[in-house]
Design a protein around this motif. Sequence first.
Motif, short mmCIF file in Angstrom:
data_model
loop_
_atom_site.label_atom_id
_atom_site.label_comp_id
_atom_site.label_asym_id
_atom_site.label_seq_id
_atom_site.Cartn_x
_atom_site.Cartn_y
_atom_site.Cartn_z
N ILE A 297 0.83 -1.20 0.00
CA ILE A 297 0.00 0.00 0.00
C ILE A 297 0.87 1.25 0.00
N ALA A 298 1.94 1.24 0.80
CA ALA A 298 2.85 2.39 0.81
C ALA A 298 3.47 2.59 -0.56
N GLN A 299 3.83 1.50 -1.23
CA GLN A 299 4.39 1.62 -2.57
C GLN A 299 3.36 2.15 -3.56
N ALA A 300 2.11 1.72 -3.43
CA ALA A 300 1.05 2.19 -4.33
C ALA A 300 0.81 3.68 -4.15
N LEU A 301 0.79 4.14 -2.89
CA LEU A 301 0.63 5.57 -2.63
C LEU A 301 1.79 6.36 -3.23
N THR A 302 3.00 5.86 -3.00
CA THR A 302 4.19 6.56 -3.50
C THR A 302 4.21 6.61 -5.02
N TRP A 303 3.87 5.49 -5.66
CA TRP A 303 3.88 5.44 -7.12
C TRP A 303 2.82 6.39 -7.70
N THR A 304 1.66 6.45 -7.06
CA THR A 304 0.61 7.36 -7.53
C THR A 304 1.08 8.82 -7.44
N LEU A 305 1.75 9.15 -6.34
CA LEU A 305 2.28 10.51 -6.17
C LEU A 305 3.34 10.81 -7.22
N PHE A 306 4.27 9.88 -7.43
CA PHE A 306 5.37 10.14 -8.35
C PHE A 306 4.91 10.13 -9.81
N LYS A 307 3.87 9.37 -10.12
CA LYS A 307 3.30 9.46 -11.47
C LYS A 307 2.78 10.87 -11.73
N LYS A 308 2.18 11.45 -10.71
CA LYS A 308 1.66 12.81 -10.84
C LYS A 308 2.80 13.82 -10.93
N TRP A 309 3.77 13.69 -10.05
CA TRP A 309 4.86 14.66 -9.97
C TRP A 309 5.83 14.54 -11.14
N GLY A 310 6.24 13.31 -11.46
CA GLY A 310 7.39 13.13 -12.33
C GLY A 310 8.64 13.62 -11.61
N TYR A 311 9.77 13.55 -12.27
CA TYR A 311 11.01 14.00 -11.64
C TYR A 311 11.00 15.51 -11.41
N GLU A 312 10.32 16.23 -12.29
CA GLU A 312 10.26 17.69 -12.14
C GLU A 312 9.50 18.08 -10.87
N GLY A 313 8.38 17.42 -10.62
CA GLY A 313 7.62 17.71 -9.40
C GLY A 313 8.37 17.27 -8.16
N PHE A 314 9.07 16.14 -8.26
CA PHE A 314 9.90 15.68 -7.14
C PHE A 314 10.96 16.72 -6.81
N ASP A 315 11.62 17.24 -7.84
CA ASP A 315 12.67 18.24 -7.63
C ASP A 315 12.12 19.50 -6.98
N ALA A 316 10.95 19.93 -7.42
CA ALA A 316 10.35 21.14 -6.86
C ALA A 316 10.04 20.96 -5.38
N HIS A 317 9.51 19.79 -5.04
CA HIS A 317 9.19 19.52 -3.63
C HIS A 317 10.46 19.44 -2.80
N VAL A 318 11.47 18.74 -3.30
CA VAL A 318 12.73 18.61 -2.57
C VAL A 318 13.37 19.97 -2.33
N GLU A 319 13.31 20.83 -3.34
CA GLU A 319 13.90 22.17 -3.18
C GLU A 319 13.21 22.93 -2.05
N TRP A 320 11.90 22.82 -2.00
CA TRP A 320 11.16 23.50 -0.92
C TRP A 320 11.57 22.94 0.44
N VAL A 321 11.73 21.61 0.52
CA VAL A 321 12.05 20.98 1.80
C VAL A 321 13.44 21.38 2.27
#
Length: 450
Positions: A297-321
């Motif tokens: 379930i944790a993997q399914a949640l994570t995969w759903t989030l990363f499908k939405k974000w892509g690497y670009e969205g991941f980078d934007a979130h990481v920069e904010w953090v």
Amino acid sequence: MAPIADYTPYLSSRSRRRGPVATIAVIQPYIGRSDIISLGGGLPHPDSFPFKSLSFEIETEGGGSETLHVEQTDLLRGLQYGNPKGATELNNWFKGLMKRDHSPPGAFDLLIAGASQDGLAKTLEMLLDEEDSILIEQPTYPATLNILQPLSLHYVPISIDRDGLVPEEIDRTFQNWETDERNKGKRRPRVLYVVPCGQNPSGVNMTLERKLEVYALAQKWDFLIVEDDPYYYLQFTSTHRIPSFLSMDVDARVVRMDSLAKIVSAGIRVGWVTASPALISQLEYHQACSNQHASGIAQALTWTLFKKWGYEGFDAHVEWVWKMYAERGKWFYKACKEELEDKGLGFMEEPQAGMFAWVQLNLPPSTPSTQPLLLTYGAPVKKVLFVPGSACYFDGRPSLHVRASFSMATEANMREGLRRLGEIVKEAKEGKIRVVVGEHGEDTVASVQE
């Protein structure tokens, strides 16, 4: 040097005895084939699962929100037994991230674990036998010491300074191994454990120059590097991150841990281990014999989030953090300077990454340790809590340092907490409180003198 071809000499005796579960290994090639009627597996029927849909809300740019729905196929896969290395799509996503951010020079594979500490525990079990020797940074992450404690290891401490591990100490350790009485009858270390970015507890980043020196020593003296790097994406820099050990691993001697705990969610318990295909295959046996795989379930949640974000969205979130933690680190450093350093009560280096600070207290020389002052006086009387420095040493040695976290407290509470810590130091220096050591070395206590 050629990449390591045979890892047998590096594996623990337990790991060498591990292999694929015999029955599963035989039937694995046939599982999931549409032309075969399967009566051999032990999968529970999906109709028995009461969960029919899964949605969650995420924050979007500008303070808005969006609801994401886990696709039905991902949900069903997440509810069922899965691959020990993790869901294929998420595993591939992490592999893409590793290729982009580290460019490993050789072949590599990846296993999704129940956060990086789960992967770390399995990796250390795979590589270490009881009474083995291990090179370990000093001070180090207390939870790693908890993992290692049952093994009764011979610890070989390597100091850290503002630039990270001190390579000369590693080289000197091996050069003098046979003549150093402390190593008598002990096997040479074949593992180095290190937290290279935002080192826990010191908050320092190991420089690229130091990493290159340490890797060259790993080649010279033939040991593996366990690179525990949960703060890699929390380096406080706007230019570029310091390259990892994985990025220079031409010999396939690095086992790297990454985690979502510090950048997405701690409770989701998703991390991953990157290493040579041979080591990941061996680690897969350890995973299959314990929790089988990270939470589906944790993997399914994570995969759903990363499908939405892509690497670009991941980078934007990481920069904010990382910018958030960088700001908090500056708050803490400023408060420490004003409440401790300017008053002659303590000192710390400014954190370079992560969420921890290593504060040295100017206590009387007769003070054996900060532990009694913090735990039997500081917490119950002064109402402030820090981790005693002795918890970050394998032998629990006396330490006049404390580990502080600036991840959760408000700026005002950071300052107030450090002010209270300063009061403890001041009272100790003035003789108003003292540390008493029992006759038989039992727990020390702090007593207030009237």
